[in-house]
Design a protein around this motif. Structure first.
Motif, PDB file in Angstrom:
ATOM      1  N   ALA A 221       0.832  -1.202   0.000  1.00 20.55           N
ATOM      2  CA  ALA A 221       0.000   0.000   0.000  1.00 20.55           C
ATOM      3  C   ALA A 221       0.872   1.259   0.000  1.00 20.55           C
ATOM      4  O   ALA A 221       0.591   2.229  -0.714  1.00 20.55           O
ATOM      5  N   GLY A 222       1.949   1.232   0.785  1.00 22.71           N
ATOM      6  CA  GLY A 222       2.869   2.361   0.796  1.00 22.71           C
ATOM      7  C   GLY A 222       3.576   2.539  -0.534  1.00 22.71           C
ATOM      8  O   GLY A 222       3.787   3.669  -1.007  1.00 22.71           O
ATOM      9  N   TYR A 223       3.936   1.428  -1.152  1.00 19.78           N
ATOM     10  CA  TYR A 223       4.572   1.483  -2.472  1.00 19.78           C
ATOM     11  C   TYR A 223       3.641   2.125  -3.488  1.00 19.78           C
ATOM     12  O   TYR A 223       4.057   2.980  -4.283  1.00 19.78           O
ATOM     13  N   ALA A 224       2.375   1.729  -3.470  1.00 22.89           N
ATOM     14  CA  ALA A 224       1.402   2.305  -4.402  1.00 22.89           C
ATOM     15  C   ALA A 224       1.260   3.806  -4.180  1.00 22.89           C
ATOM     16  O   ALA A 224       1.087   4.577  -5.139  1.00 22.89           O
ATOM     17  N   ALA A 225       1.368   4.243  -2.923  1.00 23.96           N
ATOM     18  CA  ALA A 225       1.197   5.656  -2.612  1.00 23.96           C
ATOM     19  C   ALA A 225       2.439   6.482  -2.924  1.00 23.96           C
ATOM     20  O   ALA A 225       2.339   7.618  -3.410  1.00 23.96           O
ATOM     21  N   PHE A 226       3.634   5.940  -2.664  1.00 27.25           N
ATOM     22  CA  PHE A 226       4.851   6.749  -2.728  1.00 27.25           C
ATOM     23  C   PHE A 226       5.713   6.492  -3.961  1.00 27.25           C
ATOM     24  O   PHE A 226       6.669   7.234  -4.191  1.00 27.25           O
ATOM     25  N   TYR A 227       5.419   5.435  -4.741  1.00 26.57           N
ATOM     26  CA  TYR A 227       6.210   5.213  -5.953  1.00 26.57           C
ATOM     27  C   TYR A 227       5.720   6.181  -7.020  1.00 26.57           C
ATOM     28  O   TYR A 227       5.007   5.826  -7.959  1.00 26.57           O
TER      29      TYR A 227
END
Length: 403
Positions: A221-227
């Motif tokens: 979820a963090g990857y989807a938000a910050f990538y």
């Protein structure tokens, strides 16, 4: 004054995830989509490319219990020998061809024999490896060929997917890869008996672990938000810039590994995220391939710089070989901590990682050490705009010419 994050290019061209990937219907299971695209009967999903290799070697060892050695390039990801040891086997290092990432065929033949279980040619950075030489040695010694296509999902050799030319192949779905579920791996094999062995091995060594899966779901979820160009600085760039200042090269390259890496099943939600994003992968590879082919000539025109190319590979980054270690280090001094996606592939040849200890064949690997000393990578992310790419080229050229 509001804080405005700066744009940051990642070190590799990864497929970004979108809001629509997080929920909704899925066209088909991720493994079915991958198998169809790769042209194989089925694909097995594991929690990382490293886990996929561990499962494969554990399964192969069931068929040849007296064979305990696995031949690998002396320059590759340090997780490869760790996976071999996790499977209860012994890594054997093979020096490279001069100025190349492929194993030297003569050194490979000398390293293999009746104790060799598998040979692992590596498709490095999307560039395709010499599987044919590995196949010839494997046929002569009774070993299997396990293609390391962790960095080459979507690459082709003579029209067939890289990873499907040997007996076994595996791919990574880690963060920053062409398709990511933050951590994941795909395992394929031509032979049904081997696929059965891999399924049994996975049930035995990669069981359900709710804690690890919850962590990976949060990370995804963090990857989807910050990538994103303006999110990477916080999630990736700042830690990268701190590590070199501390003299922590392994930290800067993300290479602090140990034998106790996770082995667990992948949950349904992460599988579904990958399945929803999968349809965008072929177009993303076409787009990044076109960009790479347009940019290679500028780098290749710099005196003393060699850019690795081939016809069927993917392009997560552009892989460069510089004239000598001092020049490479001088370029990195100016660009590694920049926001332009310039990095090192792996910091050392495998014998030079203290935590890996002694490995057979590691006492004389001059070509692998030379390759480690002279290589760097330039991202092929679409987020590295033309002006930034031209700046990278100018820095490299000025450094090479001045030395």
């Amino acid at each position: 004054m509001w804080f405005r994050p700066q744009r940051e290019a990642p070190p590799t061209a990864g497929l970004p995830l979108g809001f629509a990937d997080m929920g909704g219907d899925i066209p088909a299971p991720l493994t079915a989509l991958a198998a169809q695209w790769l042209g194989v009967e089925e694909a097995q999903l594991e929690c990382s490319g490293t886990a996929a290799l561990t499962v494969a070697l554990t399964g192969l060892a069931e068929h040849a219990r007296t064979r305990r050695e696995v031949a690998i390039p002396a320059f590759t990801c340090p997780l490869v020998p760790l996976a071999i040891r996790r499977a209860g086997l012994e890594p054997v290092l093979v020096d490279l061809r001069p100025g190349h990432f492929d194993m030297d065929p003569e050194r490979l033949a000398a390293a293999c024999g009746e104790r060799t279980l598998a040979i692992v040619p590596t498709h490095l950075g999307g560039r395709t490896a010499d599987v044919a030489s590995a196949r010839a040695v494997a046929d002569a010694t009774g070993a299997w060929v396990v293609e390391d296509a962790a960095q080459a999902l979507g690459a082709r050799i003579d029209g067939r997917a890289a990873g499907t030319h040997g007996d076994v192949g595996f791919y990574s779905l880690a963060a920053g890869k062409g398709l990511s579920i933050f951590e994941g791996g795909l395992l394929v094999a031509r032979d049904e008996a081997l696929r059965d062995s891999f399924r049994r091995a996975a049930r035995r060594i990669a069981r359900w672990h709710p804690g690890w899966e919850a962590r990976r779901a949060l990370e995804l979820a963090g990857y989807a938000a910050f990538y994103r160009p303006r999110g990477l600085g916080m999630a990736y760039g700042h830690p990268l810039r701190r590590a070199p200042r501390r003299g922590d090269l392994l930290g800067a390259a993300g290479e602090h590994f140990d034998l106790d890496f996770p082995l667990h099943r992948v949950g349904r939600w992460r599988q579904a995220v990958g399945a929803r994003a999968f349809h965008r992968l072929p177009h993303f590879i076409e787009t990044t391939t076109a960009q790479a082919r347009a940019r290679v000539p500028a780098l290749a025109s710099i005196p003393g710089v060699h850019v690795f190319t081939d016809e069927g590979g993917t392009w997560p980054y552009l892989m460069l070989l510089l004239p000598d270690e001092a020049t490479r280090d001088a370029v990195l001094q100016r660009l590694w901590a920049s926001r332009h996606g310039v990095a090192r592939m792996f910091v050392h040849a495998l014998s030079d990682y203290p935590y890996l200890g002694t490995m057979a064949g590691g006492d004389y690997i001059p070509n692998a050490r030379d390759f480690a000393a002279r290589t760097l990578t330039v991202t092929n992310s679409p987020w590295l705009d033309d002006a930034s790419f031209e700046h990278v080229c100018a820095v490299i050229e000025a450094t090479v010419v001045s030395r």
